[in-house]
Design a protein around this motif. Structure first.
Motif, PDB file in Angstrom:
ATOM      1  N   PHE A 123       0.865  -1.253  -0.117  1.00  0.00           N
ATOM      2  CA  PHE A 123      -0.074   0.098  -0.032  1.00  0.00           C
ATOM      3  C   PHE A 123       0.910   1.195  -0.071  1.00  0.00           C
ATOM      4  CE2 PHE A 123      -2.713  -2.940   2.424  1.00  0.00           C
ATOM      5  CZ  PHE A 123      -3.652  -3.323   1.304  1.00  0.00           C
ATOM      6  N   ARG A 124       0.460   2.307  -0.593  1.00  0.00           N
ATOM      7  CA  ARG A 124       1.190   3.640  -0.498  1.00  0.00           C
ATOM      8  C   ARG A 124       1.628   3.924   0.721  1.00  0.00           C
ATOM      9  NH1 ARG A 124      -2.847   7.834  -3.008  1.00  0.00           N
ATOM     10  NH2 ARG A 124      -0.880   9.336  -2.416  1.00  0.00           N
ATOM     11  N   PRO A 125       2.618   4.718   0.914  1.00  0.00           N
ATOM     12  CA  PRO A 125       3.109   4.952   2.433  1.00  0.00           C
ATOM     13  C   PRO A 125       2.277   5.775   3.180  1.00  0.00           C
ATOM     14  CG  PRO A 125       4.765   5.541   0.487  1.00  0.00           C
ATOM     15  CD  PRO A 125       3.510   5.286   0.008  1.00  0.00           C
ATOM     16  N   LEU A 126       1.445   6.767   2.570  1.00  0.00           N
ATOM     17  CA  LEU A 126       0.265   7.366   3.490  1.00  0.00           C
ATOM     18  C   LEU A 126      -0.695   6.562   4.020  1.00  0.00           C
ATOM     19  CD1 LEU A 126      -0.718  10.113   4.375  1.00  0.00           C
ATOM     20  CD2 LEU A 126      -1.978  10.278   2.531  1.00  0.00           C
ATOM     21  N   VAL A 127      -0.998   5.521   3.193  1.00  0.00           N
ATOM     22  CA  VAL A 127      -2.095   4.618   3.614  1.00  0.00           C
ATOM     23  C   VAL A 127      -1.530   3.652   4.773  1.00  0.00           C
ATOM     24  CG1 VAL A 127      -3.589   2.683   3.155  1.00  0.00           C
ATOM     25  CG2 VAL A 127      -3.609   4.644   1.702  1.00  0.00           C
ATOM     26  N   ALA A 128      -0.364   3.225   4.392  1.00  0.00           N
ATOM     27  CA  ALA A 128       0.550   2.277   5.280  1.00  0.00           C
ATOM     28  C   ALA A 128       0.840   2.876   6.521  1.00  0.00           C
ATOM     29  CB  ALA A 128       2.101   1.766   4.681  1.00  0.00           C
ATOM     30  N   ARG A 129       1.165   4.128   6.635  1.00  0.00           N
ATOM     31  CA  ARG A 129       1.485   4.897   7.907  1.00  0.00           C
ATOM     32  C   ARG A 129       0.046   5.108   8.843  1.00  0.00           C
ATOM     33  NH1 ARG A 129       4.762   8.230   4.886  1.00  0.00           N
ATOM     34  NH2 ARG A 129       3.212   9.930   4.606  1.00  0.00           N
ATOM     35  N   HIS A 130      -1.067   5.113   8.214  1.00  0.00           N
ATOM     36  CA  HIS A 130      -2.199   5.263   8.853  1.00  0.00           C
ATOM     37  C   HIS A 130      -2.571   3.804   9.480  1.00  0.00           C
ATOM     38  CE1 HIS A 130      -2.723   9.296   8.081  1.00  0.00           C
ATOM     39  NE2 HIS A 130      -3.174   8.961   6.580  1.00  0.00           N
ATOM     40  N   LEU A 131      -2.320   2.747   8.672  1.00  0.00           N
ATOM     41  CA  LEU A 131      -2.436   1.400   8.981  1.00  0.00           C
ATOM     42  C   LEU A 131      -1.581   1.139  10.015  1.00  0.00           C
ATOM     43  CD1 LEU A 131      -3.070  -0.364   5.704  1.00  0.00           C
ATOM     44  CD2 LEU A 131      -4.917   0.090   7.283  1.00  0.00           C
ATOM     45  N   THR A 132      -0.587   1.164  10.155  1.00  0.00           N
ATOM     46  CA  THR A 132       0.592   0.840  11.090  1.00  0.00           C
ATOM     47  C   THR A 132       0.402   1.750  12.368  1.00  0.00           C
ATOM     48  OG1 THR A 132       2.109   0.706   9.446  1.00  0.00           O
ATOM     49  CG2 THR A 132       3.046   0.868  11.751  1.00  0.00           C
ATOM     50  N   PRO A 158      -7.613   6.353  11.294  1.00  0.00           N
ATOM     51  CA  PRO A 158      -7.516   7.578  10.710  1.00  0.00           C
ATOM     52  C   PRO A 158      -7.356   7.939   9.281  1.00  0.00           C
ATOM     53  CG  PRO A 158      -6.437   7.631  12.903  1.00  0.00           C
ATOM     54  CD  PRO A 158      -6.729   6.200  12.367  1.00  0.00           C
ATOM     55  N   ARG A 159      -8.317   8.315   8.617  1.00  0.00           N
ATOM     56  CA  ARG A 159      -8.101   8.795   7.475  1.00  0.00           C
ATOM     57  C   ARG A 159      -8.225   7.829   6.467  1.00  0.00           C
ATOM     58  NH1 ARG A 159      -6.687  13.952   6.895  1.00  0.00           N
ATOM     59  NH2 ARG A 159      -6.193  13.982   4.778  1.00  0.00           N
ATOM     60  N   ILE A 160      -8.838   6.616   6.686  1.00  0.00           N
ATOM     61  CA  ILE A 160      -9.191   5.719   5.844  1.00  0.00           C
ATOM     62  C   ILE A 160     -10.611   5.483   5.661  1.00  0.00           C
ATOM     63  CG2 ILE A 160      -9.055   3.049   5.366  1.00  0.00           C
ATOM     64  CD1 ILE A 160      -6.416   4.250   5.231  1.00  0.00           C
ATOM     65  N   GLY A 161     -11.239   6.243   4.857  1.00  0.00           N
ATOM     66  CA  GLY A 161     -12.629   6.288   4.584  1.00  0.00           C
ATOM     67  C   GLY A 161     -13.331   5.031   4.045  1.00  0.00           C
ATOM     68  N   PHE A 162     -14.584   5.206   3.575  1.00  0.00           N
ATOM     69  CA  PHE A 162     -15.161   4.125   3.061  1.00  0.00           C
ATOM     70  C   PHE A 162     -14.892   3.638   1.897  1.00  0.00           C
ATOM     71  CE2 PHE A 162     -18.633   2.575   0.284  1.00  0.00           C
ATOM     72  CZ  PHE A 162     -18.847   1.259   0.814  1.00  0.00           C
ATOM     73  N   GLY A 163     -14.299   4.841   0.933  1.00  0.00           N
ATOM     74  CA  GLY A 163     -13.780   4.317  -0.528  1.00  0.00           C
ATOM     75  C   GLY A 163     -12.747   3.741  -0.370  1.00  0.00           C
ATOM     76  N   ARG A 164     -11.817   3.983   0.464  1.00  0.00           N
ATOM     77  CA  ARG A 164     -10.095   3.301   0.547  1.00  0.00           C
ATOM     78  C   ARG A 164     -10.519   2.000   0.942  1.00  0.00           C
ATOM     79  NH1 ARG A 164      -6.068   7.951   2.594  1.00  0.00           N
ATOM     80  NH2 ARG A 164      -5.486   8.946   0.453  1.00  0.00           N
TER      81      ARG A 164
END
Length: 628
Positions: A123-132, A158-164
């Motif tokens: 996953f993209r770094p931004l998404v990966a950081r939120h997941l981590t 945070p910042r993982i909405g329904f679309g993602r």
């Protein structure tokens, strides 16, 4: 032997993730390596953002690997082109189109996602950081979180909405074969039906269930034209059934526990009426009410589930196993009372629950589990242990001091857990000596039924409270002290917790709360809120576990007794030991807030039983010595 052909075992070709392929495409398009490192790689997972030269070497190696595989497995035309480029330039020069052909010809290098792969690989770094940051480090953990929390799992990130979330779930399902785990079918990939805000539509054909605060009803089932609506002027401004229910619940705004109980019973009834009977609340008949009473004894699988957040798509109104007979009786009585109120305010014309009898229950002679009260010798040892560990300067010393203060409020003063968690400093007053009466700390407690009572507090409990307040950086004897007597020392870093403790604007305070830096508490923060009942129970459970682990000289009976010590068992300990110390029953009744003296006499029965049991041991010893 020397001329015999030898089997050569070549290492498997190296494989590359989707992120690494995307990085190579960007490099071929001329994007600087430093920018590629920032866009595609997480600094926590790789050193590339800080050392782009390593990424440069990695991408060259990856390009050469792909070219080698393309020469071996690609078309003759592509292989000849790549060989010519290598002969001319020393390495293959790839353009955007030729790279695409190389990727297609070198599918052996495409890595398959595995459960133990870090999310940053795919996953993209931004998404990966939120997941981590939410505690999701690997793809396997990602699947586990989705399966545990259901369709609303993304609300906790945070910042993982329904679309993602929908894209992530679809990708995980596509790669279930190599992951070895899959996202459950009941984790929604489709958007919930939303009317406004976060409200979920509940209907007879809908598979959705939602708690009262997120509930919306189809127009035909709102109750605006319910058959039981009163024809005269109503006393409340309620357009439909949900408005009427909320108006009823608003009357219990200052009684949190009662309000939660009534919310639970009424939302269950509304959901059942809409889903199972297809009628609004204001159209229920006696037959419907009898059917719901039977439903309470055996809720269907669609209405039951394990405890989860009320925002989760997996929330269900009933726990597995249904309700006990006492809980069924309580539900019917609570609903009947709510309908009585709706009739009184002229929202409903009549109350069909008046024709429904309460479920039959066994009349128990003694409901209080006073046998869980600690014997005086065990309670004394517990108090000594708490005092010893409260003197510690170790990191856990502050937690021991908080636990000691809480346990002594219940065990020395007979407070209920909700009372001990909610009581504040202004309720505690010091009274000087008066003749033969020694100086006393007296606590004004508002208990069940909003009845006020006055409870003496032991000197040992006051000492424990003072030490706990010192840990919180507060002056226990300040004239304007108004904080809770017991409060958490570390505040979770969630938005809800920061809002509760008034920390929305204090970033440094929030950081201290999350990391526990410094003193282990939020510095400079006004601790206006104490423990929730759930938090206080957690502190009590932690202390009991620690006691069981450290008090190694307990016999089996004492260990069992201590293991089942709940907060209410400490209240029973106070009642039992007070009666044993010959404190008059009417005094014990007033201190504990019992409405009836008969309830207090239960402790007399318990003390007599203990006396008979102990004296029987003495008599048996006498009889045995006489025989010898």
């Amino acid at each position: 032997m020397a001329n015999r052909p030898q089997q050569l075992n070549l290492p498997p070709p190296r494989t590359y993730s989707r992120t690494e392929f995307a990085a190579l495409r960007a490099r071929v398009q001329g994007i600087p390596v430093a920018k590629i490192a920032r866009l595609y790689f997480d600094s926590d997972a790789t050193p590339y953002p800080d050392e782009p030269e390593q990424l440069e070497r990695f991408l060259r190696t990856m390009r050469d690997d792909l070219v080698h595989l393309a020469i071996l497995h690609g078309s003759p035309v592509l292989a000849d082109h790549l060989r010519a480029s290598i002969a001319k330039h020393g390495s293959a020069r790839l353009a955007r189109a030729s790279l695409q052909m190389v990727e297609q010809a070198s599918k052996l290098a495409v890595a398959a996602p595995l459960a133990d792969h870090a999310v940053g690989l795919w996953f993209r770094p931004l998404v990966a950081r939120h997941l981590t940051a939410a505690g999701i480090g690997t793809l396997g953990e990602m699947v586990a979180v989705a399966n545990r929390r259901g369709g609303s799992w993304w609300r906790a990130v945070p910042r993982i909405g329904f679309g993602r979330a929908r894209v992530i779930v679809a990708w995980l399902r596509r790669h279930a074969g190599t992951l070895g785990v899959t996202v459950s079918a009941d984790v929604d990939a489709a958007a919930p039906l939303v009317v406004s805000g976060d409200a979920v539509v509940i209907g007879p054909a809908s598979g959705q269930l939602a708690p009262l605060e997120r509930m919306a009803l189809p127009r035909a089932l709102t109750g605006e034209r319910g058959t039981n609506r009163a024809p005269v002027f109503p006393y409340i401004r309620a357009r439909h059934d949900l408005d009427a229910v909320r108006a009823y619940l608003a009357g219990y705004a200052g009684q949190a526990a009662t309000q939660r109980a009534y919310v639970r019973e009424l939302e269950r009834l509304v959901l059942w009426a809409i889903r199972e009977r297809g009628v609004p609340l204001s159209s229920l008949t006696v037959d419907d009410c009898e059917a719901y009473k039977a439903f309470l004894a055996a809720p269907t699988a669609a209405f039951t589930g394990p405890p989860v957040s009320r925002t989760s798509g997996r929330w269900r109104p009933f726990a597995p196993g249904g309700l006990s007979a006492d809980s069924q009786r309580y539900a019917v009585r609570a609903i009947r009372a709510a309908f009585d109120w709706l009739v009184d305010v002229r929202y409903l014309a009549g109350n069909p629950w008046r024709a429904v009898k309460d479920p039959r229950t066994v009349r128990r002679a003694q409901k209080m589990k006073i046998d869980r009260a600690l014997p005086i010798d065990l309670w004394t040892r517990v108090r000594v242990f708490l005092a010893d560990h409260s003197e510690s300067f170790a990191p856990e010393g502050a937690r021991w001091r908080a636990a000691r203060a809480l346990l002594l409020l219940m065990g020395d003063s007979g407070l209920r857990i909700a009372e001990a968690a909610a009581i504040r400093r202004p309720a505690l007053d010091w009274l000087p000596a008066d003749g033969d009466v020694p100086p006393t700390w007296l606590l004004a407690v508002i208990g069940k039924g909003d009845r006020e009572r006055f409870v003496p507090v032991s000197g040992e409990c006051i000492t424990a409270l003072q030490a706990h307040w010192c840990d919180r950086g507060l002056d226990f004897h300040a004239p304007d002290a108004g904080a809770p007597l017991v409060a958490p020392l570390v505040i979770p870093g969630t938005t809800k917790a920061r809002r509760k403790f008034g920390l929305e604007a204090g970033k440094e305070d929030a950081k201290a709360a999350v990391t526990g830096e410094g003193t282990g508490m939020v510095t400079g923060a006004p601790m206006q809120e104490g423990y929730s009942v759930r938090g206080a129970r957690g502190l009590n459970s932690w202390a009991i576990r620690q006691l069981l682990g450290h008090l190694t000289d307990l016999n089996e009976s004492e260990r069992r007794q201590l293991a089942r010590t709940s907060p209410h068992a400490l209240r029973h300990t106070f009642g039992t030991q007070s009666v044993a110390a010959d404190v008059p029953l009417d005094v014990v009744q007033r201190i504990m807030g019992h409405a009836s003296l008969q309830t207090t006499t239960t402790y007399v029965t318990a003390e007599r039983r203990r006396m008979r049991a102990e004296v029987s041991k003495y008599h048996a010893r006498l009889a045995g010595s006489g025989q010898t």
